[in-house]
Design a protein around this motif. Sequence first.
Motif, PDB file in Angstrom:
ATOM      1  N   MET A   1       0.816  -1.187   0.000  1.00  8.93           N
ATOM      2  CA  MET A   1       0.000   0.000   0.000  1.00  8.93           C
ATOM      3  C   MET A   1       0.862   1.254   0.000  1.00  8.93           C
ATOM      4  O   MET A   1       0.371   2.341  -0.281  1.00  8.93           O
ATOM      5  CB  MET A   1      -0.913  -0.056   1.224  1.00  8.93           C
ATOM      6  N   ALA A   2       2.136   1.130   0.297  1.00  7.30           N
ATOM      7  CA  ALA A   2       3.017   2.294   0.344  1.00  7.30           C
ATOM      8  C   ALA A   2       3.089   2.995  -1.010  1.00  7.30           C
ATOM      9  O   ALA A   2       3.082   4.224  -1.085  1.00  7.30           O
ATOM     10  CB  ALA A   2       4.404   1.879   0.816  1.00  7.30           C
ATOM     11  N   TYR A   3       3.147   2.211  -2.081  1.00 14.21           N
ATOM     12  CA  TYR A   3       3.219   2.780  -3.427  1.00 14.21           C
ATOM     13  C   TYR A   3       1.979   3.623  -3.730  1.00 14.21           C
ATOM     14  O   TYR A   3       2.078   4.752  -4.204  1.00 14.21           O
ATOM     15  CB  TYR A   3       3.371   1.649  -4.454  1.00 14.21           C
ATOM     16  N   ILE A   4       0.801   3.090  -3.425  1.00  7.52           N
ATOM     17  CA  ILE A   4      -0.447   3.796  -3.697  1.00  7.52           C
ATOM     18  C   ILE A   4      -0.541   5.054  -2.827  1.00  7.52           C
ATOM     19  O   ILE A   4      -0.958   6.108  -3.304  1.00  7.52           O
ATOM     20  CB  ILE A   4      -1.659   2.863  -3.481  1.00  7.52           C
ATOM     21  N   LYS A   5      -0.128   4.963  -1.578  1.00  9.94           N
ATOM     22  CA  LYS A   5      -0.151   6.132  -0.705  1.00  9.94           C
ATOM     23  C   LYS A   5       0.762   7.228  -1.255  1.00  9.94           C
ATOM     24  O   LYS A   5       0.396   8.414  -1.245  1.00  9.94           O
ATOM     25  CB  LYS A   5       0.251   5.768   0.714  1.00  9.94           C
ATOM     26  N   GLU A   6       1.949   6.847  -1.728  1.00  7.76           N
ATOM     27  CA  GLU A   6       2.868   7.836  -2.310  1.00  7.76           C
ATOM     28  C   GLU A   6       2.234   8.541  -3.505  1.00  7.76           C
ATOM     29  O   GLU A   6       2.328   9.764  -3.638  1.00  7.76           O
ATOM     30  CB  GLU A   6       4.167   7.159  -2.746  1.00  7.76           C
ATOM     31  N   ILE A   7       1.584   7.775  -4.378  1.00  4.27           N
ATOM     32  CA  ILE A   7       0.922   8.350  -5.553  1.00  4.27           C
ATOM     33  C   ILE A   7      -0.204   9.294  -5.109  1.00  4.27           C
ATOM     34  O   ILE A   7      -0.318  10.418  -5.611  1.00  4.27           O
ATOM     35  CB  ILE A   7       0.348   7.236  -6.461  1.00  4.27           C
ATOM     36  N   ARG A   8      -1.033   8.842  -4.172  1.00  4.35           N
ATOM     37  CA  ARG A   8      -2.152   9.662  -3.710  1.00  4.35           C
ATOM     38  C   ARG A   8      -1.667  10.936  -3.022  1.00  4.35           C
ATOM     39  O   ARG A   8      -2.296  11.987  -3.129  1.00  4.35           O
ATOM     40  CB  ARG A   8      -3.074   8.869  -2.783  1.00  4.35           C
ATOM     41  N   ASP A   9      -0.547  10.866  -2.327  1.00  2.00           N
ATOM     42  CA  ASP A   9       0.015  12.065  -1.701  1.00  2.00           C
ATOM     43  C   ASP A   9       0.385  13.101  -2.761  1.00  2.00           C
ATOM     44  O   ASP A   9       0.313  14.304  -2.512  1.00  2.00           O
ATOM     45  CB  ASP A   9       1.242  11.719  -0.854  1.00  2.00           C
ATOM     46  N   LEU A  10       0.747  12.633  -3.951  1.00  2.00           N
ATOM     47  CA  LEU A  10       1.131  13.537  -5.038  1.00  2.00           C
ATOM     48  C   LEU A  10      -0.071  14.079  -5.812  1.00  2.00           C
ATOM     49  O   LEU A  10      -0.071  15.235  -6.215  1.00  2.00           O
ATOM     50  CB  LEU A  10       2.068  12.815  -6.013  1.00  2.00           C
ATOM     51  N   VAL A  11      -1.079  13.230  -6.039  1.00  2.00           N
ATOM     52  CA  VAL A  11      -2.180  13.620  -6.937  1.00  2.00           C
ATOM     53  C   VAL A  11      -3.505  13.868  -6.229  1.00  2.00           C
ATOM     54  O   VAL A  11      -4.472  14.283  -6.868  1.00  2.00           O
ATOM     55  CB  VAL A  11      -2.389  12.583  -8.071  1.00  2.00           C
ATOM     56  N   GLY A  12      -3.573  13.602  -4.948  1.00  2.00           N
ATOM     57  CA  GLY A  12      -4.831  13.798  -4.229  1.00  2.00           C
ATOM     58  C   GLY A  12      -5.896  12.831  -4.731  1.00  2.00           C
ATOM     59  O   GLY A  12      -5.628  11.654  -4.951  1.00  2.00           O
ATOM     60  N   HIS A  13      -7.106  13.351  -4.936  1.00  2.00           N
ATOM     61  CA  HIS A  13      -8.236  12.516  -5.333  1.00  2.00           C
ATOM     62  C   HIS A  13      -8.417  12.427  -6.851  1.00  2.00           C
ATOM     63  O   HIS A  13      -9.399  11.837  -7.312  1.00  2.00           O
ATOM     64  CB  HIS A  13      -9.530  13.049  -4.712  1.00  2.00           C
ATOM     65  N   ARG A  14      -7.499  12.974  -7.626  1.00  2.00           N
ATOM     66  CA  ARG A  14      -7.636  12.957  -9.084  1.00  2.00           C
ATOM     67  C   ARG A  14      -7.787  11.526  -9.589  1.00  2.00           C
ATOM     68  O   ARG A  14      -7.291  10.576  -8.983  1.00  2.00           O
ATOM     69  CB  ARG A  14      -6.413  13.599  -9.738  1.00  2.00           C
ATOM     70  N   PRO A  15      -8.473  11.353 -10.716  1.00  2.00           N
ATOM     71  CA  PRO A  15      -8.673  10.001 -11.264  1.00  2.00           C
ATOM     72  C   PRO A  15      -7.341   9.328 -11.618  1.00  2.00           C
ATOM     73  O   PRO A  15      -6.456   9.961 -12.197  1.00  2.00           O
ATOM     74  CB  PRO A  15      -9.502  10.240 -12.524  1.00  2.00           C
ATOM     75  N   LEU A  16      -7.236   8.063 -11.250  1.00  2.00           N
ATOM     76  CA  LEU A  16      -6.061   7.252 -11.577  1.00  2.00           C
ATOM     77  C   LEU A  16      -6.505   5.946 -12.211  1.00  2.00           C
ATOM     78  O   LEU A  16      -7.540   5.390 -11.833  1.00  2.00           O
ATOM     79  CB  LEU A  16      -5.259   6.911 -10.315  1.00  2.00           C
ATOM     80  N   ILE A  17      -5.716   5.455 -13.138  1.00  2.00           N
ATOM     81  CA  ILE A  17      -5.875   4.098 -13.655  1.00  2.00           C
ATOM     82  C   ILE A  17      -5.035   3.210 -12.744  1.00  2.00           C
ATOM     83  O   ILE A  17      -3.828   3.434 -12.595  1.00  2.00           O
ATOM     84  CB  ILE A  17      -5.404   3.984 -15.113  1.00  2.00           C
ATOM     85  N   MET A  18      -5.686   2.242 -12.097  1.00  2.00           N
ATOM     86  CA  MET A  18      -5.009   1.383 -11.130  1.00  2.00           C
ATOM     87  C   MET A  18      -5.133  -0.072 -11.559  1.00  2.00           C
ATOM     88  O   MET A  18      -6.218  -0.518 -11.921  1.00  2.00           O
ATOM     89  CB  MET A  18      -5.642   1.552  -9.744  1.00  2.00           C
ATOM     90  N   THR A  19      -4.025  -0.806 -11.510  1.00  2.00           N
ATOM     91  CA  THR A  19      -4.052  -2.224 -11.860  1.00  2.00           C
ATOM     92  C   THR A  19      -4.268  -3.051 -10.595  1.00  2.00           C
ATOM     93  O   THR A  19      -3.731  -2.752  -9.535  1.00  2.00           O
ATOM     94  CB  THR A  19      -2.747  -2.654 -12.549  1.00  2.00           C
ATOM     95  N   SER A  20      -5.081  -4.096 -10.746  1.00  2.00           N
ATOM     96  CA  SER A  20      -5.416  -4.943  -9.608  1.00  2.00           C
ATOM     97  C   SER A  20      -5.624  -6.379 -10.070  1.00  2.00           C
ATOM     98  O   SER A  20      -5.699  -6.655 -11.266  1.00  2.00           O
ATOM     99  CB  SER A  20      -6.682  -4.431  -8.911  1.00  2.00           C
TER     100      SER A  20
END
Length: 155
Positions: A1-20
């Motif tokens: 989850m660290a990777y996703i948290k780092e991304i969210r810290d940079l972009v906030g709530h903006r739309p992201l394409i996420m692989t799962s």
Amino acid sequence: MAYIKEIRDLVGHRPLIMTSASGALLDQQGAVLLQERADTGDWGFPGGYMEFGESFEQTVKREFKEDAGIEIVPVKRLAILDQDFYTYPNGDRVQPVNAFYLVEETSTKHYQPKVTETTTTEYFLIDEKPPRFFNSQHEQMWQILKDFIHNREDI
């Protein structure tokens, strides 16, 4: 989850394409294991977002152990789903690209699921009405699994 948290810290709530990646584990009677999510109280297939450097198969194995406490191996990819959009209760917006697998249990040893992700797990018969799903992608996975089971004789 660290990777996703780092991304969210940079972009906030903006739309992201996420692989799962998510998995469907069937019991002896053909019922499928679902998890009740701790964040929304809705149900879904165990699975989650890919960490940097992981493959889809590595992701589903890690996430299944975290969400359901069960070690699995993916045996067949059932679908790639990429046309869903979701806004989390905290405002994060995503287009999840999900690899959905049929999986098999590899160990009789079970672990405690992460309490921050899973309230409980339960098996549901595929031909009965499913519980309230987390989002439309999980509804689609339910139907994909149901169609797969009814079109196969060797499960």
